[in-house]
Design an enzyme around this catalytic site. Structure first.
Site, PDB file in Angstrom:
ATOM      1  N   ASP A   1      -0.074  15.316   3.739  1.00 25.25           N
ATOM      2  CA  ASP A   1       0.994  14.321   3.824  1.00 25.25           C
ATOM      3  C   ASP A   1       0.590  13.338   4.917  1.00 25.25           C
ATOM      4  O   ASP A   1       0.566  13.688   6.101  1.00 25.25           O
ATOM      5  CB  ASP A   1       2.313  15.008   4.169  1.00 25.25           C
ATOM      6  CG  ASP A   1       3.488  14.042   4.228  1.00 25.25           C
ATOM      7  OD1 ASP A   1       3.262  12.815   4.293  1.00 25.25           O
ATOM      8  OD2 ASP A   1       4.639  14.524   4.234  1.00 25.25           O
TER       9      ASP A   1
ATOM     10  N   SER B   1      -0.400  -5.284  -1.037  1.00 21.61           N
ATOM     11  CA  SER B   1       0.469  -5.772  -2.106  1.00 21.61           C
ATOM     12  C   SER B   1       0.635  -7.271  -1.946  1.00 21.61           C
ATOM     13  O   SER B   1       0.510  -7.803  -0.831  1.00 21.61           O
ATOM     14  CB  SER B   1       1.841  -5.096  -2.033  1.00 21.61           C
ATOM     15  OG  SER B   1       2.768  -5.727  -2.900  1.00 21.61           O
TER      16      SER B   1
ATOM     17  N   TYR C   1       9.768  -1.983   2.622  1.00 19.03           N
ATOM     18  CA  TYR C   1       8.472  -1.959   1.930  1.00 19.03           C
ATOM     19  C   TYR C   1       7.683  -3.239   2.198  1.00 19.03           C
ATOM     20  O   TYR C   1       6.498  -3.193   2.542  1.00 19.03           O
ATOM     21  CB  TYR C   1       8.687  -1.781   0.428  1.00 19.03           C
ATOM     22  CG  TYR C   1       7.402  -1.725  -0.366  1.00 19.03           C
ATOM     23  CD1 TYR C   1       6.621  -0.577  -0.386  1.00 19.03           C
ATOM     24  CD2 TYR C   1       6.974  -2.831  -1.111  1.00 19.03           C
ATOM     25  CE1 TYR C   1       5.436  -0.529  -1.122  1.00 19.03           C
ATOM     26  CE2 TYR C   1       5.803  -2.789  -1.838  1.00 19.03           C
ATOM     27  CZ  TYR C   1       5.038  -1.633  -1.838  1.00 19.03           C
ATOM     28  OH  TYR C   1       3.867  -1.589  -2.567  1.00 19.03           O
TER      29      TYR C   1
ATOM     30  N   LYS D   1       4.039  -3.782   4.222  1.00 20.36           N
ATOM     31  CA  LYS D   1       2.835  -4.372   3.630  1.00 20.36           C
ATOM     32  C   LYS D   1       2.387  -5.612   4.405  1.00 20.36           C
ATOM     33  O   LYS D   1       1.183  -5.891   4.481  1.00 20.36           O
ATOM     34  CB  LYS D   1       3.073  -4.701   2.152  1.00 20.36           C
ATOM     35  CG  LYS D   1       3.207  -3.468   1.275  1.00 20.36           C
ATOM     36  CD  LYS D   1       1.973  -2.580   1.366  1.00 20.36           C
ATOM     37  CE  LYS D   1       2.037  -1.380   0.446  1.00 20.36           C
ATOM     38  NZ  LYS D   1       0.819  -0.537   0.534  1.00 20.36           N
TER      39      LYS D   1
END
Length: 250
Positions: free
Chosen positions: A64, A146, A163, A167
């Protein structure tokens, strides 16, 4: 890819999607690949699906990346067992369907930062320290970024919450790593690959991408981009590569 034959690549988030596609592609081209992911059973299924000669070069390890000690242990195992990694594909990432202003969302916000930013930083650190100890000067670090790491689109009824900032951090991290590698006198390369929407498990069936029928890339498209970047000659570094499906609006 001849320079990478029998050398070791580590792929995070390897149990599905882009990570699994990268594992398949790199072992097919002669690399030894270590797939890191939380779901070890999925990694074993991936190994079983490979031709026997490729499966022998694929190593599955539960990790992880949001847990620093698990990363340290994984890279110590790679050093001891395989002699160390020369290529790192930082692919593991998560998204949560929340708003930043939602009450009680702290665990989700932390999980995104821990996985998408700190996990990438810790993996890269451990790989680079291994390169330095082994006096290997030509490694390559790839960060799966992204398009939302460069510009945040407006999507009706859907928040990119933490998110998109995570990025954006990857975009900045790419340049910081380039400078640090250069200042250390290393010729290790660093590349950010920024796809548009990719058809992977990171999006559930109710997500905006599926809901509005947006065009999507395949995981294999991103894996192809990874191979393209790491096989450039020693004097060429692709720092940023953006790929989008034809017809994407963002």
């Amino acid at each position: 890819m001849n320079r990478w034959l029998n050398r070791v690549a580590v792929v995070t988030g390897a149990s599905s999607g882009i990570g699994a596609a990268c594992c398949r592609d790199l072992v097919s081209k002669g690399m030894v690949v270590v797939g890191l992911a939380r779901r070890e059973q999925r990694l074993q299924e991936l190994k079983s699906s490979l031709p026997s000669d490729q499966g022998a070069r694929f190593h599955a390890r539960s990790c992880d990346v949001s847990v620093e000690q698990q990363i340290n242990d994984a890279f110590a195992w790679i050093d001891k067992t395989l002699g160390g990694a020369d290529v790192l594909i930082n692919n593991a990432g998560i998204v949560r369907r929340i708003n930043i202003t939602d009450e009680g969302n702290s665990a989700d916000l932390r999980a995104i930062i821990d996985t998408n930013v700190l996990g990438v930083s810790w993996c890269t650190r451990q790989m680079f320290l291994s390169l330095q100890r082994r006096k290997v000067n030509d490694g390559h670090v790839v960060l799966i970024n992204s398009v939302v790491g460069h510009k945040v689109p407006v999507v009706e009824g859907f928040s990119l919450n933490m998110y998109a900032p995570s990025k954006h951090a990857i975009t900045a991290l790419t340049e910081i790593l380039r400078q640090e590698f250069m200042n250390q006198g290393s010729k290790t390369k660093v590349t950010s690959i920024s796809p548009g929407v990719v058809n992977t498990e990171i999006f559930d069936k109710g997500s905006v991408e599926i809901q509005f029928g947006m065009p999507m890339l395949r995981s294999e498209d991103v894996a192809d981009a990874v191979s393209y970047c790491i096989q450039t000659p020693p004097n060429v570094q692709i720092q940023e590569l953006t790929i989008k499906p034809v017809g994407e609006r963002f």
